[in-house]
Design a protein around this motif. Structure first.
Motif, PDB file in Angstrom:
ATOM      1  N   ARG A 734      36.163  31.104  16.352  1.00 17.37           N
ATOM      2  CA  ARG A 734      35.710  31.121  17.736  1.00 17.37           C
ATOM      3  C   ARG A 734      35.238  29.730  18.182  1.00 17.37           C
ATOM      4  NH1 ARG A 734      33.452  36.079  16.069  1.00 17.37           N
ATOM      5  NH2 ARG A 734      31.396  35.088  15.845  1.00 17.37           N
ATOM      6  N   LYS A 735      34.577  29.030  17.278  1.00 15.37           N
ATOM      7  CA  LYS A 735      34.143  27.663  17.599  1.00 15.37           C
ATOM      8  C   LYS A 735      35.353  26.759  17.863  1.00 15.37           C
ATOM      9  CE  LYS A 735      29.646  27.517  15.245  1.00 15.37           C
ATOM     10  NZ  LYS A 735      28.874  26.849  14.179  1.00 15.37           N
ATOM     11  N   ALA A 736      36.383  26.894  17.051  1.00 13.93           N
ATOM     12  CA  ALA A 736      37.594  26.088  17.232  1.00 13.93           C
ATOM     13  C   ALA A 736      38.254  26.414  18.562  1.00 13.93           C
ATOM     14  CB  ALA A 736      38.558  26.325  16.066  1.00 13.93           C
ATOM     15  N   GLU A 737      38.286  27.706  18.916  1.00 11.84           N
ATOM     16  CA  GLU A 737      38.877  28.094  20.196  1.00 11.84           C
ATOM     17  C   GLU A 737      38.054  27.551  21.361  1.00 11.84           C
ATOM     18  OE1 GLU A 737      41.197  32.278  19.185  1.00 11.84           O
ATOM     19  OE2 GLU A 737      39.082  32.344  19.817  1.00 11.84           O
ATOM     20  N   HIS A 738      36.731  27.544  21.176  1.00 12.13           N
ATOM     21  CA  HIS A 738      35.870  27.011  22.235  1.00 12.13           C
ATOM     22  C   HIS A 738      36.123  25.517  22.433  1.00 12.13           C
ATOM     23  CE1 HIS A 738      32.421  26.699  24.843  1.00 12.13           C
ATOM     24  NE2 HIS A 738      31.933  25.700  24.098  1.00 12.13           N
ATOM     25  N   ARG A 739      36.213  24.795  21.310  1.00 13.19           N
ATOM     26  CA  ARG A 739      36.497  23.352  21.425  1.00 13.19           C
ATOM     27  C   ARG A 739      37.856  23.119  22.102  1.00 13.19           C
ATOM     28  NH1 ARG A 739      34.237  23.342  16.199  1.00 13.19           N
ATOM     29  NH2 ARG A 739      36.322  23.309  15.242  1.00 13.19           N
ATOM     30  N   LEU A 740      38.842  23.966  21.760  1.00 17.19           N
ATOM     31  CA  LEU A 740      40.175  23.840  22.360  1.00 17.19           C
ATOM     32  C   LEU A 740      40.110  24.098  23.870  1.00 17.19           C
ATOM     33  CD1 LEU A 740      43.245  23.514  22.231  1.00 17.19           C
ATOM     34  CD2 LEU A 740      43.405  25.933  21.575  1.00 17.19           C
ATOM     35  N   ALA A 741      39.369  25.100  24.262  1.00 15.86           N
ATOM     36  CA  ALA A 741      39.245  25.407  25.689  1.00 15.86           C
ATOM     37  C   ALA A 741      38.578  24.256  26.436  1.00 15.86           C
ATOM     38  CB  ALA A 741      38.447  26.698  25.876  1.00 15.86           C
ATOM     39  N   GLU A 742      37.518  23.671  25.793  1.00 16.46           N
ATOM     40  CA  GLU A 742      36.853  22.529  26.422  1.00 16.46           C
ATOM     41  C   GLU A 742      37.816  21.348  26.577  1.00 16.46           C
ATOM     42  OE1 GLU A 742      33.470  21.749  23.978  1.00 16.46           O
ATOM     43  OE2 GLU A 742      32.128  22.974  25.224  1.00 16.46           O
ATOM     44  N   SER A 743      38.624  21.110  25.520  1.00 17.87           N
ATOM     45  CA  SER A 743      39.589  19.994  25.581  1.00 17.87           C
ATOM     46  C   SER A 743      40.633  20.239  26.663  1.00 17.87           C
ATOM     47  CB  SER A 743      40.262  19.806  24.216  1.00 17.87           C
ATOM     48  OG  SER A 743      39.328  19.403  23.254  1.00 17.87           O
ATOM     49  N   ARG A 744      41.092  21.472  26.778  1.00 16.71           N
ATOM     50  CA  ARG A 744      42.081  21.787  27.810  1.00 16.71           C
ATOM     51  C   ARG A 744      41.484  21.596  29.206  1.00 16.71           C
ATOM     52  NH1 ARG A 744      44.792  27.140  24.969  1.00 16.71           N
ATOM     53  NH2 ARG A 744      46.455  26.014  23.841  1.00 16.71           N
ATOM     54  N   ALA A 745      40.230  21.969  29.350  1.00 20.45           N
ATOM     55  CA  ALA A 745      39.567  21.765  30.641  1.00 20.45           C
ATOM     56  C   ALA A 745      39.427  20.279  30.940  1.00 20.45           C
ATOM     57  CB  ALA A 745      38.189  22.445  30.630  1.00 20.45           C
ATOM     58  N   ASP A 746      39.058  19.516  29.884  1.00 20.90           N
ATOM     59  CA  ASP A 746      38.953  18.054  30.063  1.00 20.90           C
ATOM     60  C   ASP A 746      40.312  17.461  30.447  1.00 20.90           C
ATOM     61  OD1 ASP A 746      36.295  18.184  29.426  1.00 20.90           O
ATOM     62  OD2 ASP A 746      36.563  17.554  27.331  1.00 20.90           O
ATOM     63  N   LEU A 747      41.399  17.958  29.802  1.00 20.87           N
ATOM     64  CA  LEU A 747      42.739  17.455  30.111  1.00 20.87           C
ATOM     65  C   LEU A 747      43.111  17.789  31.560  1.00 20.87           C
ATOM     66  CD1 LEU A 747      45.446  16.189  29.330  1.00 20.87           C
ATOM     67  CD2 LEU A 747      46.175  18.441  28.476  1.00 20.87           C
ATOM     68  N   ALA A 748      42.820  18.995  31.986  1.00 15.95           N
ATOM     69  CA  ALA A 748      43.127  19.382  33.362  1.00 15.95           C
ATOM     70  C   ALA A 748      42.361  18.512  34.354  1.00 15.95           C
ATOM     71  CB  ALA A 748      42.786  20.859  33.576  1.00 15.95           C
ATOM     72  N   ALA A 749      41.094  18.201  33.999  1.00 16.85           N
ATOM     73  CA  ALA A 749      40.286  17.345  34.870  1.00 16.85           C
ATOM     74  C   ALA A 749      40.882  15.941  34.936  1.00 16.85           C
ATOM     75  CB  ALA A 749      38.842  17.299  34.366  1.00 16.85           C
ATOM     76  N   LEU A 750      41.299  15.428  33.760  1.00 19.61           N
ATOM     77  CA  LEU A 750      41.913  14.094  33.729  1.00 19.61           C
ATOM     78  C   LEU A 750      43.222  14.067  34.526  1.00 19.61           C
ATOM     79  CD1 LEU A 750      41.335  13.090  29.996  1.00 19.61           C
ATOM     80  CD2 LEU A 750      40.326  11.985  32.008  1.00 19.61           C
TER      81      LEU A 750
END
Length: 807
Positions: A734-750
């Motif tokens: 779950r922690k890995a999935e959370h980090r992945l979701a955060e990274s995807r959100a960061d990518l979308a923001a970028l």
């Protein structure tokens, strides 16, 4: 559908990249930097290769960018540039449908027009273009078809081509002599002479006539050339006197050849219409850029060579007077180079073309040279070309000859040849071109976009007449002799009843002159009445050191005599121009048998004292009334130069605005590119991190599933297995999935930041474009008044003006 690039000035949308193996048009559009055309372009391809569509597309982009162009059209294809139909309806296409094309499709004209309109709508839509872009194209420049030697389009007056060039002979002797040699060769070609323009006595005589007259700043015409052939202005050529070198009888034969040429009624079309004024050909009177298409398909080979040589020489002279620039100022487009730029022969058109290729870049003049005959081109001369568009070729010989020239051009640019051009060229199909640009790192294979102009094929003169009907108004410019001018414009006044058969008594301190009678008026049987007029001549200097203005103006006017109160009727003036010293002679030249009468001289014009007062009043009038009105552009800090037409000044403003625009856009793009590069780097890092995290999540899921399965088996098998291990694995997943979701959100923001930055860049580029687009409309007037010390009176005369009557 191809998504077109944003409309951006200075960037030409030519098509999209092409995959030759899959025979597929890719989504990557091909944009061409207009400034690369300052190093010129060559386009070669066989009939059916699509080069006409490519080149018309290139000229459409130049038009949208408001780059003026001179287009030499030997075949008639480029006239299609005027077939732009904003509504794309069948009724617009119908008048221009070729009936043979309809018959070949077994269709009537109406059906074929409907099919063609549909084809054009769909073709444009496929390349992301619409009627709005056609409207932009139509409004960007003025399209005009010129037809030298014909009144089908706008006729061209060639007389100005023999005018003395506005160049200093001492500093530009080589350039002027090259022009003289080319003009001489073109003239000899027009009379079908086989004489060598350099070595023959005909060529030497003509060249010396041009040099002699041009050195003295004298313009020539065909009539004056004929007179100079019969009575040369020089007495020797080399060490021999003129009659030994070229006997009078033989000179008469040469003069008769030229006289037969201008006596032909058809030749009259060469002497009317618009002048070969390059500023006029590049811009309309209100400063709008112009694409001037010179249709020469109707001319004979010698006439084509004659006209093309005159046009190119005029262009070279114009080019030399321009300021240096790194932006594209203007274009010259040559639709079929065959015969004008051969590898061995030296036709008169070749030298001015070479001059443009070698020197045009410094002045922002780009040349686009096109041919379907690759074998008969001087590729050594084309080594200065930085861009090559290569289409489908007919034979291996064509390919080998082209490759030789292309490789020479690449070597000239200092680049290494690392591409198998032979293989690429052999794979080309219709509308697919190889683009080799020395300003880019590697060549590009691309498919041309659909053009906005209807490609109906070569046009005929009747069709051109229809296109030019609204413009082809007879331009009547009446050239009058100074004698006719004074006769026509001098106000009529009541003749004094006191008329004398002998000259009246005139104060000896009053200088007198007579207006010269022409040869007809000197015939026996003419009665001459001389009337007294006042003549004033002077000069005014307009000086402004701050604005670098130092101009002179000469004034020579004929007026009615002062009234009984000594008031000078300045409103009655008639200008005599710079030729007044030849027009005014000290003694009358009427025929000795003519009946001569004189009007009485009024007292206000018959004493030294009165003439002194007139001199002072004329000086005051010059100081008070004479002003130099120039145009200026305050924001660009530009002011009109001496002898510069308003059209030329507007062209200079547009060029300066284009340079400023390009500089601002480059600076802005560099500034934004750094920001975009930083975001791109972060996006790449984020994408790499997401890939790693996706792999980690996948591994965690697999580990969690295996741990759960192992725990389940242990329960059923009776072995003891800790449930905490499965719980731990689940928590880590779950922690890995959370980090992945955060990274995807960061990518979308970028990615959102990147898109916003691009939109902001596009918006600011549009603002720059709009700010510099209409600078020619920001012109104001600037007046320079003379200083008192800069007013000079040259002459004050009592002038006798003759009126003649046949008796």
């Amino acid at each position: 559908m191809i998504k077109p690039p944003p409309e951006k000035l200075g960037s030409f949308y030519l098509g999209a990249e092409y995959d030759p193996e899959k025979k597929e048009i890719l989504k990557t559009v091909v944009n061409y930097d207009s400034r690369d055309l300052t190093t010129h372009a060559v386009c070669v391809g066989m009939t059916g290769s699509g080069k006409t569509g490519l080149c018309i597309g290139l000229l459409e982009e130049a038009a949208i960018d408001q780059v003026p162009a001179i287009i030499i059209d030997p075949k008639g294809d480029m006239t299609n540039l005027l077939l732009q139909f904003e509504e794309l309806k069948a009724k617009q296409f119908k008048p221009w449908i070729n009936p043979d094309d309809a018959r070949r499709k077994d269709m009537d004209i109406d059906s074929y027009a409907e099919t063609t309109a549909t084809t054009w709508r769909e073709g444009l839509a496929q390349w992301g273009q619409d009627s709005k872009r056609i409207k932009t194209l139509r409004s960007a420049v003025d399209f005009t078809i010129y037809t030298p030697g014909s009144d089908a389009g706008i006729p061209v007056n060639i007389l100005g081509s023999f005018a003395a060039p506005d160049l200093d002979f001492e500093n530009e002797a080589e350039t002027i002599r090259e022009r003289i040699q080319a003009t001489t060769a073109a003239l000899l070609g027009m009379i079908q002479s086989k004489a060598d323009p350099v070595r023959s006595r005909e060529g030497i005589l003509l060249s010396n006539i041009f040099e002699h007259r041009w050195r003295e700043g004298q313009d020539l015409s065909l009539s004056s050339i004929i007179m100079d052939i019969q009575n040369p202005p020089m007495t020797k050529l080399g060490v021999f006197d003129i009659d030994t070198f070229f006997p009078e009888k033989d000179r008469f034969d040469l003069a008769m050849s030229f006289n037969s040429l201008i006596a032909s009624p058809q030749f009259g079309y060469w002497l009317k219409g618009d002048p070969l004024d390059i500023d006029h050909l590049y811009f309309t009177e209100d400063g709008k850029p112009r694409h001037s298409i010179f249709y020469i398909a109707h001319l004979s080979d010698s006439e084509r060579m004659f006209f093309v040589t005159l046009l190119l020489n005029s262009l070279v002279s114009w080019m030399r007077k321009q300021s240096g620039t790194t932006s594209l100022r203007s274009l010259v487009y040559f639709d079929e180079l065959f015969g004008y730029f051969p590898p061995t022969a030296e036709p008169p058109s070749k030298k001015p073309l070479l001059t443009i290729l070698k020197q045009g870049r410094a002045f922002g003049l780009g040349a686009v040279l096109v041919s379907q005959n690759p074998v008969d081109i001087d590729y050594k001369g084309l080594s200065n070309a930085g861009t090559w568009f290569i289409g489908k070729l007919q034979t291996e010989q064509d390919k080998d000859r082209l490759l030789s020239g292309l490789e020479g051009a690449i070597a000239e640019s200092g680049k290494n040849i690392s591409t198998d051009y032979s293989k690429i060229i052999s794979s080309l199909s219709s509308r697919v071109f190889l683009l080799q640009n020395v300003h880019e790192d590697s060549p590009v294979l691309f498919h041309t976009r659909w053009v906005m102009s209807y490609l109906r094929g070569p046009m005929t003169r009747p069709q051109i007449k229809v296109l030019m009907d609204d413009k082809n108004v007879e331009k009547r410019t009446t050239t009058k002799s100074n004698d006719e001018k004074t006769r026509a414009t001098t106000p009529n006044r009541k003749v004094d009843e006191n008329i004398h058969s002998v000259p009246p008594s005139v104060d000896p301190d009053v200088e007198q002159r007579f207006i010269k009678l022409d040869h007809v008026s000197r015939d026996e049987g003419i009665s001459v009445l001389y009337k007294p007029f006042l003549f004033c001549a002077g000069s005014v200097r307009f000086y402004n050191a701050k604005r670098d203005i130092d101009e002179g103006k000469k004034i020579a006017i004929l007026l009615d005599p002062p009234d009984e109160f000594g008031r000078i009727p300045w409103s009655s003036q008639t200008g005599l121009g710079d030729a007044w010293p030849e027009l005014l002679i000290p003694r009358p030249n009427h025929h000795s048998n003519s009946k001569v009468q004189f009007e009485e001289v009024p007292g206000t014009l018959n004493s030294a004292r009165e003439m002194k007062n007139i001199r002072k009043e004329f000086s005051d009038w010059l100081y008070r009334e004479q002003k130099l009105t120039l145009h200026q552009h305050e924001e660009l800090d530009l002011i009109q130069k001496a002898g510069e037409s308003l059209t030329a000044f507007q062209g200079r403003i547009m060029q300066q605005a284009r340079e400023n625009r390009d500089e601002e856009m480059d600076e802005l793009q560099d500034k934004f590119q750094k920001k975009l590069d930083r975001i791109s780097d972060r996006i790449r890092k984020e994408e790499f991190q997401i890939a790693e995290q996706e792999s980690e999540v996948s591994q965690r899921k697999t580990t969690e599933w295996l741990t759960a399965a192992e725990t389940l088996i242990s329960v059923f098998s009776g072995r003891r297995k800790s449930v905490s291990s499965a719980t731990t694995k689940s928590r880590m997943r779950r922690k890995a999935e959370h980090r992945l979701a955060e990274s995807r959100a960061d990518l979308a923001a970028l990615q959102g930041d990147y898109t916003e930055l691009q939109e902001e860049l596009s918006q600011q580029l549009d603002e720059i474009r709009n700010r510099w687009e209409d600078q020619k409309n920001h012109i104001t007037e600037y007046q320079v008044e003379p200083r008192r010390v800069d007013v000079k009176v040259t002459a004050i005369y009592l002038v006798w003006k003759p009126e003649e009557l046949i008796v």
